[in-house]
Write an enzyme that holds these catalytic residues in place. Structure first.
Site, PDB file in Angstrom:
ATOM      1  N   LYS A   5      -1.617  -5.298   1.045  1.00 39.62           N
ATOM      2  CA  LYS A   5      -1.879  -4.049   0.326  1.00 39.62           C
ATOM      3  C   LYS A   5      -3.337  -3.954  -0.114  1.00 39.62           C
ATOM      4  O   LYS A   5      -3.910  -2.863  -0.156  1.00 39.62           O
ATOM      5  CB  LYS A   5      -0.924  -3.930  -0.857  1.00 39.62           C
ATOM      6  CG  LYS A   5       0.519  -3.751  -0.411  1.00 39.62           C
ATOM      7  CD  LYS A   5       1.489  -3.634  -1.569  1.00 39.62           C
ATOM      8  CE  LYS A   5       2.901  -3.430  -1.028  1.00 39.62           C
ATOM      9  NZ  LYS A   5       3.891  -3.253  -2.109  1.00 39.62           N
ATOM     10  N   SER A  56       7.903  -1.076  -5.259  1.00 42.32           N
ATOM     11  CA  SER A  56       6.544  -1.546  -5.574  1.00 42.32           C
ATOM     12  C   SER A  56       5.546  -0.440  -5.918  1.00 42.32           C
ATOM     13  O   SER A  56       4.437  -0.733  -6.352  1.00 42.32           O
ATOM     14  CB  SER A  56       5.987  -2.371  -4.405  1.00 42.32           C
ATOM     15  OG  SER A  56       5.856  -1.579  -3.244  1.00 42.32           O
TER      16      SER A  56
END
Length: 345
Positions: A279, A234
């Protein structure tokens, strides 16, 4: 009750609490991680400095015990997942970790390629061998190979792709023995392994391993990426932006603190990731002013089975509104989308 009895009860309770914390449930718990400045992680030889920051974002994940499970069930941005949604069937913890580290290596490889393409710098690929992702129980390789081993030759033959490796094995018969040259912990070893039939595939002969190509990218200038034990793909988008920023003279950060997430393919496409809301929280806590989120298109076949699934960007925007951040959430489909946005600043 006497003081001694109270002390004994407290000792017993303490032992029970500590002991039960090591009893893991068949679940994983995820929570907001951190935002890491990429300057100390990525170094391009004689690269340009930046005034701002480009940051990757992480999610903290661990096996659930009764305490972490209970706490996560009460907190909005902590999530509980059954083991089957995290690990593949019959995949061990070790094999899962090896797979995540390989995904990170692939992410780095793609990020370097994308950044060097856009900066018009030289690069080439070198094939090293076959990377062992997992070993099937009961198959011949189970007693010889481990996840993370890198096979460089079979019977002294080196290959230019994993497909050539597979084709060579296909010429053998059940019971044939091959000599494997492989590297483990920087030590080259040679072992003989007999071939056997896969129980799930009649007539298919093999060692009993899951494999992928192991290759590296050779660049001018040289690139060093110290990702340590960070796993998964990611960080690809942010890797590519940091690399590009060190390769070109202009500073694409403009002195700002920029975070984000998203996989990166070799053609620069930004892909969907998990844990986007966690996040966003990590980036906000780190003081980021901009957050790049994948604007992924969810295929109809997935929408049918999971109609509530939203694109990462929409999930990120919703979380940003819920936590009241001033951080700008920017949707991106490609590396160029992110670069164009930064250039527009």
């Amino acid at each position: 009750m006497s003081q001694k009895k109270w002390i004994r009860i407290l000792i017993v309770m303490t032992i029970l609490i500590i002991g039960s914390s090591f009893y893991y449930l068949p679940y994983y718990v995820t929570k907001p991680g951190s935002a890491k400045d990429l300057d100390p992680i990525i170094e391009v030889e004689n690269g340009y400095e930046d005034e701002g920051k480009l940051m990757l974002t992480t999610v903290r994940m661990g096996k659930a015990n009764i305490y972490t499970y209970f706490i996560a069930s009460l907190r909005k941005y902590e999530h509980i997942y059954p083991v089957g949604e995290i690990r593949r069937s019959e995949e061990t913890d070790e094999e899962y970790n090896v797979r995540q580290l390989h995904l990170m290596e692939s992410s780095k490889l793609n990020a370097i390629e994308v950044a060097f393409q856009h900066a018009d710098k030289k690069y080439s690929f070198q094939y090293n061998g076959v990377y062992v992702l997992n070993v099937y129980p009961g198959m011949p390789a189970d007693e010889v190979l481990e996840p993370g081993d890198m096979i460089s030759a079979i019977d002294g033959n080196e290959f230019s792709s994993s497909q050539e490796f597979i084709e060579y094995i296909d010429t053998k018969s059940i019971g044939d023995t091959v000599n494997i040259t492989f590297t483990r912990d920087d030590e080259v070893q040679e072992k003989e392994v007999a071939l056997a039939e896969f129980s799930a595939s009649e007539g298919k002969v093999g060692l009993g391993i899951g494999l992928v190509d192991d290759k590296e990218i050779i660049t001018t200038p040289k690139v060093t990426m110290n990702t340590e034990k960070i796993g998964g793909p990611s960080a690809g988008l942010m890797f590519s932006l940091q690399l590009y920023n060190e390769l070109v003279e202009r500073d694409i950060t403009h002195g700002m603190e920029i975070a984000g997430t998203g996989t990166i393919s070799s053609n620069g496409t930004v892909g969907r990731i998990g844990g986007i809301e966690q996040k966003v929280i990590a980036a906000d806590k780190a003081g980021a002013e901009v957050f790049f989120a994948p604007m992924d298109l969810i295929p109809d076949r997935i929408k049918k089975t999971n109609p509530d699934l939203k694109p990462n960007y929409e999930e990120a925007l919703k979380t940003a509104e819920e936590i009241g951040t001033d951080m700008k959430i920017v949707p991106v489909k490609t590396f160029e989308d992110a670069l164009n946005y930064l250039d527009s600043l």
